[in-house]
Write a protein that holds these residues in place. Structure first.
Motif, PDB file in Angstrom:
ATOM      1  N   GLY A   1      46.238  40.686  36.814  1.00 45.05           N
ATOM      2  CA  GLY A   1      46.509  39.821  35.968  1.00 45.05           C
ATOM      3  C   GLY A   1      46.199  40.612  34.531  1.00 45.05           C
ATOM      4  N   ARG A   2      46.479  39.709  33.076  1.00 44.01           N
ATOM      5  CA  ARG A   2      46.670  39.982  32.057  1.00 44.01           C
ATOM      6  C   ARG A   2      45.886  40.719  31.625  1.00 44.01           C
ATOM      7  NH1 ARG A   2      49.705  34.428  29.265  1.00 44.01           N
ATOM      8  NH2 ARG A   2      50.826  34.428  30.828  1.00 44.01           N
ATOM      9  N   SER A   3      44.551  39.701  31.847  1.00 44.88           N
ATOM     10  CA  SER A   3      42.951  40.877  31.311  1.00 44.88           C
ATOM     11  C   SER A   3      42.788  41.229  32.237  1.00 44.88           C
ATOM     12  CB  SER A   3      42.425  40.239  30.503  1.00 44.88           C
ATOM     13  OG  SER A   3      41.973  39.123  31.874  1.00 44.88           O
ATOM     14  N   GLY A   4      43.130  42.234  32.946  1.00 42.77           N
ATOM     15  CA  GLY A   4      43.077  43.376  34.813  1.00 42.77           C
ATOM     16  C   GLY A   4      43.079  43.035  35.157  1.00 42.77           C
ATOM     17  N   SER A   5      42.767  43.096  36.540  1.00 46.49           N
ATOM     18  CA  SER A   5      43.274  42.628  37.782  1.00 46.49           C
ATOM     19  C   SER A   5      42.241  41.769  38.686  1.00 46.49           C
ATOM     20  CB  SER A   5      43.263  43.939  38.911  1.00 46.49           C
ATOM     21  OG  SER A   5      41.774  44.024  39.018  1.00 46.49           O
ATOM     22  N   VAL A   6      42.593  40.462  38.952  1.00 50.00           N
ATOM     23  CA  VAL A   6      41.779  39.460  38.997  1.00 50.00           C
ATOM     24  C   VAL A   6      41.221  39.802  40.755  1.00 50.00           C
ATOM     25  CG1 VAL A   6      41.628  36.822  39.762  1.00 50.00           C
ATOM     26  CG2 VAL A   6      42.601  37.783  37.490  1.00 50.00           C
ATOM     27  N   THR A   7      40.302  39.361  41.298  1.00 48.63           N
ATOM     28  CA  THR A   7      39.515  39.563  42.611  1.00 48.63           C
ATOM     29  C   THR A   7      39.818  38.166  43.284  1.00 48.63           C
ATOM     30  OG1 THR A   7      37.532  41.153  42.414  1.00 48.63           O
ATOM     31  CG2 THR A   7      37.780  40.495  43.939  1.00 48.63           C
ATOM     32  N   ALA A   8      40.867  37.940  44.720  1.00 45.05           N
ATOM     33  CA  ALA A   8      40.676  36.691  44.603  1.00 45.05           C
ATOM     34  C   ALA A   8      40.625  36.838  46.409  1.00 45.05           C
ATOM     35  CB  ALA A   8      42.586  36.399  45.339  1.00 45.05           C
ATOM     36  N   LEU A   9      40.229  37.784  47.047  1.00 45.90           N
ATOM     37  CA  LEU A   9      39.605  37.582  48.088  1.00 45.90           C
ATOM     38  C   LEU A   9      38.711  38.799  48.411  1.00 45.90           C
ATOM     39  CD1 LEU A   9      41.209  36.603  51.024  1.00 45.90           C
ATOM     40  CD2 LEU A   9      39.693  35.064  49.563  1.00 45.90           C
ATOM     41  N   LYS A  10      37.022  38.928  48.530  1.00 44.60           N
ATOM     42  CA  LYS A  10      36.050  39.804  48.389  1.00 44.60           C
ATOM     43  C   LYS A  10      35.149  40.737  49.598  1.00 44.60           C
ATOM     44  CE  LYS A  10      33.936  43.898  46.199  1.00 44.60           C
ATOM     45  NZ  LYS A  10      35.205  44.854  45.915  1.00 44.60           N
ATOM     46  N   ASP A  11      35.666  41.106  50.183  1.00 45.82           N
ATOM     47  CA  ASP A  11      35.279  41.748  51.327  1.00 45.82           C
ATOM     48  C   ASP A  11      34.768  40.820  52.018  1.00 45.82           C
ATOM     49  OD1 ASP A  11      33.867  43.415  53.244  1.00 45.82           O
ATOM     50  OD2 ASP A  11      32.062  43.417  53.281  1.00 45.82           O
ATOM     51  N   VAL A  12      36.096  40.129  53.172  1.00 46.13           N
ATOM     52  CA  VAL A  12      36.097  38.452  54.041  1.00 46.13           C
ATOM     53  C   VAL A  12      36.284  39.613  55.615  1.00 46.13           C
ATOM     54  CG1 VAL A  12      37.358  36.699  54.845  1.00 46.13           C
ATOM     55  CG2 VAL A  12      37.133  36.933  52.035  1.00 46.13           C
TER      56      VAL A  12
ATOM     57  N   SER B   1      38.255  24.303  45.150  1.00 46.48           N
ATOM     58  CA  SER B   1      39.641  25.120  45.043  1.00 46.48           C
ATOM     59  C   SER B   1      39.770  26.407  43.636  1.00 46.48           C
ATOM     60  CB  SER B   1      40.555  24.751  43.650  1.00 46.48           C
ATOM     61  OG  SER B   1      39.428  23.609  43.060  1.00 46.48           O
ATOM     62  N   GLY B   2      40.582  27.434  44.285  1.00 46.21           N
ATOM     63  CA  GLY B   2      40.507  28.622  42.986  1.00 46.21           C
ATOM     64  C   GLY B   2      39.346  29.468  43.910  1.00 46.21           C
ATOM     65  N   CYS B   3      39.039  29.508  45.416  1.00 47.62           N
ATOM     66  CA  CYS B   3      38.377  30.636  45.626  1.00 47.62           C
ATOM     67  C   CYS B   3      38.818  31.082  47.477  1.00 47.62           C
ATOM     68  CB  CYS B   3      37.034  29.657  47.001  1.00 47.62           C
ATOM     69  SG  CYS B   3      38.127  28.629  48.433  1.00 47.62           S
ATOM     70  N   GLY B   4      40.385  30.794  47.257  1.00 47.96           N
ATOM     71  CA  GLY B   4      41.204  32.182  47.895  1.00 47.96           C
ATOM     72  C   GLY B   4      41.217  31.683  49.519  1.00 47.96           C
ATOM     73  N   LYS B   5      40.637  30.308  49.478  1.00 45.26           N
ATOM     74  CA  LYS B   5      40.556  30.767  50.865  1.00 45.26           C
ATOM     75  C   LYS B   5      42.764  30.408  51.725  1.00 45.26           C
ATOM     76  CE  LYS B   5      40.249  25.139  50.029  1.00 45.26           C
ATOM     77  NZ  LYS B   5      40.520  24.549  48.900  1.00 45.26           N
TER      78      LYS B   5
ATOM     79  N   SER C   1      32.286  30.954  48.509  1.00 40.32           N
ATOM     80  CA  SER C   1      32.826  30.667  47.171  1.00 40.32           C
ATOM     81  C   SER C   1      33.286  31.574  46.482  1.00 40.32           C
ATOM     82  CB  SER C   1      31.078  30.651  47.199  1.00 40.32           C
ATOM     83  OG  SER C   1      30.514  30.525  45.807  1.00 40.32           O
ATOM     84  N   ARG C   2      34.216  30.633  45.015  1.00 38.69           N
ATOM     85  CA  ARG C   2      34.426  31.756  44.622  1.00 38.69           C
ATOM     86  C   ARG C   2      34.759  32.843  43.424  1.00 38.69           C
ATOM     87  NH1 ARG C   2      35.695  25.781  41.480  1.00 38.69           N
ATOM     88  NH2 ARG C   2      34.258  25.235  41.069  1.00 38.69           N
ATOM     89  N   SER C   3      34.747  33.437  42.272  1.00 34.19           N
ATOM     90  CA  SER C   3      34.929  34.446  41.975  1.00 34.19           C
ATOM     91  C   SER C   3      33.897  35.321  42.188  1.00 34.19           C
ATOM     92  CB  SER C   3      35.085  34.145  40.538  1.00 34.19           C
ATOM     93  OG  SER C   3      34.506  32.862  40.698  1.00 34.19           O
ATOM     94  N   PRO C   4      34.511  36.509  43.090  1.00 37.71           N
ATOM     95  CA  PRO C   4      35.136  36.786  43.980  1.00 37.71           C
ATOM     96  C   PRO C   4      35.419  35.546  44.646  1.00 37.71           C
ATOM     97  CG  PRO C   4      33.906  38.756  44.426  1.00 37.71           C
ATOM     98  CD  PRO C   4      32.757  37.226  43.679  1.00 37.71           C
ATOM     99  N   GLY C   5      36.233  34.852  46.229  1.00 39.67           N
ATOM    100  CA  GLY C   5      36.192  34.865  46.506  1.00 39.67           C
ATOM    101  C   GLY C   5      35.773  34.956  47.648  1.00 39.67           C
ATOM    102  N   ARG C   6      34.593  34.381  48.746  1.00 45.76           N
ATOM    103  CA  ARG C   6      33.770  35.825  49.825  1.00 45.76           C
ATOM    104  C   ARG C   6      33.476  34.620  50.972  1.00 45.76           C
ATOM    105  NH1 ARG C   6      30.622  34.896  45.598  1.00 45.76           N
ATOM    106  NH2 ARG C   6      28.772  34.008  46.141  1.00 45.76           N
ATOM    107  N   ILE C   7      33.126  35.013  52.082  1.00 50.70           N
ATOM    108  CA  ILE C   7      32.356  34.201  53.300  1.00 50.70           C
ATOM    109  C   ILE C   7      30.880  33.666  52.578  1.00 50.70           C
ATOM    110  CG2 ILE C   7      32.305  33.449  55.065  1.00 50.70           C
ATOM    111  CD1 ILE C   7      34.960  34.489  55.854  1.00 50.70           C
ATOM    112  N   VAL C   8      30.444  32.812  52.401  1.00 48.41           N
ATOM    113  CA  VAL C   8      28.539  32.640  52.274  1.00 48.41           C
ATOM    114  C   VAL C   8      28.074  32.307  53.776  1.00 48.41           C
ATOM    115  CG1 VAL C   8      29.333  32.329  49.487  1.00 48.41           C
ATOM    116  CG2 VAL C   8      29.460  30.252  51.194  1.00 48.41           C
TER     117      VAL C   8
END
Lengths: 260, 275
Positions: free
Chosen positions: B30-41, B57-61, B224-231
């Motif tokens: 991303g512009r300010s560092g990398s954006v994590t869309a998915l984390k340890d799915v 929306s925006g949770c990476g699904k 859930s979002r930021s970062p996208g993960r399965i809760v």
């Protein structure tokens, strides 16, 4: 839906005809009342009579002009389309050819007509060249736009079934670009006629542009008007042909437009 | 082996429709560092299972779905289908997008047959299948209509037929009914269930509607979002075939309430504006 739009078209055509007839009547009346000398403003009836005196002669010149226009247009369509595909697929062509085209477009292309006469003589070729030069830009710009404006989801759809780049070009990008191509063609066909006339103005022995210039030299204003009327009719017919083609080739687009 | 033989071979193989998502991360520059869309799915889906992926929306699904489709690639971790790692779109996969992406210049039947054409399979062999699918989903007699003559719901039905044409073992759906009105959406939920029951294939169904997710699925993956993960992963134990009235049963509303509370606890819903 269809009946409705047909009726709408009918009404529009009728109102256009009415306006045209009213305009001609006004012109005729003005000439009859004010009696300007014929070399300044002939009446519509006089122009019609002039056309009637030598229809074959006018027709043969019109055919010359149509020939130059259609050849120029066809060349613009063919080469313009190929150039557009090249520009979309090659970064190098985009940076060179496209940049050059955009830069050259700021030159009024009619200014090039005398050059083409010098290079190619006073025959048909030079007129086709002017016609092509003036028409090609519209084709290239609109086709590039059409080939590029692909729905990203549609691209994913094709990728999801492992379509090859050639399949994406032929089965997605090309059909998708057709409405844009037709928009460019409508501009280009009118410009091609302008180019042919411009070429004939500079140097020629035939064509409606030649008729206008020769008649102007001898103050035969009625003849100038007769040629202009023919050009108007020609331009309208050519435009109409492109529109009918659009209807046949991409009915989905015509339908979208009618709805909005 | 020819492609059609390959496609046929995928059927009736045990485990062919299994999807394993292992420790998947996805980051975008991303512009300010990398954006994590998915984390340890981590997800394991059995062949023939219907799984809803639910989240705001925006949770990476959608990103997750695109990675399973081979249209995008995880930054870390692995995804397999039938034990094979997915590095390109699998041959036996169908994808339904939120927008129907029908091609305007083709009529209904040719839109359905598009995958067949692109894979250079014999049209005459697959046309009866295409007609049968259209009939199954209530579009018999519409084969020669143009997309712009159809309503939104009919268009999406055609898109579903297109995805099902080559009899995929894996069907991926990215908010396919999100743009439809509520009643059409209900109808299509029922039809999708029918299609799935008549020919069980693995379905991953992305949605942001809690009740749609519960209604359709064997299991709901809650993201859930930021970062996208399965809760949470919620098995839905409701008898099939489900009718629309199942949504008024206490068991159904309990699932919905549970998921809503889950979102609230993550600060995604505030107890208001719940569907």
């Amino acid at each position: 839906m269809y009946d409705n739009s047909t009726m709408e078209t009918g009404k529009r055509t009728l109102s256009v005809l009415l306006v045209l007839v009213a305009f001609l009547a006004f012109w005729q009346l003005a000439v009859m009342l004010l009696r300007p000398p014929e070399y300044l403003l002939p009446s519509p009836v006089a122009v019609a009579k002039e056309l009637g005196t030598a229809p074959e002669w006018y027709l043969s010149h019109a055919v010359r002009t149509i020939g130059a226009t259609l050849l120029g247009f066809a060349a613009a369509l063919g080469l313009g389309f190929i150039a557009a595909v090249g520009i979309v697929y090659s970064r190098i062509l985009e940076n060179t050819l496209y940049t050059l085209l955009v830069a050259l477009n700021s030159i009024p292309k009619i200014a090039l007509a005398p050059l083409f006469i010098i290079w190619m003589g006073t025959g048909l070729t030079s007129k086709v060249a002017v016609s092509f030069t003036i028409a090609v830009f519209a084709i290239v710009v609109d086709t590039v736009l059409g080939l590029r404006s692909i729905d990203p989801d549609a691209l994913d759809l094709f990728k999801s079934v492992r379509a090859t780049p050639l399949q994406i070009l032929i089965r997605l990008r090309f059909p998708n670009s057709l409405p844009y191509l037709f928009a460019g063609m409508k501009v280009a066909i009118s410009l091609a006629l302008v180019g042919a006339i411009a070429g004939e103005f500079v140097a020629s022995q035939a064509g409606l542009g030649y008729v206008i210039l020769a008649a102007q030299g001898s103050f035969q204003t009625t003849r100038v008007f007769a040629a202009i009327v023919l050009l108007g009719v020609l331009g309208t017919i050519l435009f109409f042909i492109v529109e009918v083609l659009e209807w046949v080739v991409c009915p989905w687009h015509v339908s979208h437009r009618e709805r909005s | 082996m020819s492609e059609s033989a390959q496609i046929a071979a995928f059927e009736n193989v045990p485990g062919a429709g299994d999807v394993r998502i292992h420790a998947v991360d996805k980051t975008y520059p991303g512009r300010s560092g990398s954006v994590t869309a998915l984390k340890d799915v981590n997800v394991s889906v059995k062949g023939g299972e219907f799984v809803s992926i639910l989240g705001p929306s925006g949770c990476g699904k959608s990103t997750l779905l695109r990675c399973v489709a081979g249209l995008d690639h995880p930054s870390q971790g692995s995804i397999t289908l039938g034990g094979q790692p997915i590095d390109a779109p699998p041959l036996d996969m169908g994808f339904v997008f939120q927008r129907d992406v029908l091609l305007d210049w083709l009529n209904v039947i040719n839109n359905v047959l598009l995958p067949c054409k692109l894979k250079k399979l014999p049209i005459h062999q697959w046309k009866p299948k295409a007609l049968a699918l259209l009939k199954l989903i209530g579009l018999a007699g519409f084969e020669h209509r143009r997309p712009w003559e159809l309503s939104g719901g009919m268009r999406q039905r055609v898109a579903i037929c297109r995805a099902l044409l080559l009899n995929p073992t894996l069907l991926l759906m990215d908010e396919p009914f999100g743009a439809l009105d509520a009643m059409t959406r209900d109808e299509l939920n029922l039809e999708l269930q029918d299609v799935w029951l008549s020919n069980a294939k693995t379905v991953l169904f992305v949605t942001h509607s809690i009740s749609e997710a519960v209604f359709l699925a064997d299991r709901v993956l809650v993201m859930s979002r930021s970062p996208g993960r399965i809760v949470d992963v919620i098995p839905v134990d409701l008898p099939r075939p489900r009718t629309l009235s199942v949504r008024e049963t206490p068991a159904f509303t309990k699932y919905v309430a549970h998921i809503r509370q889950l979102f609230e606890s993550f600060g995604i819903l505030r107890g208001t504006n719940v569907r």
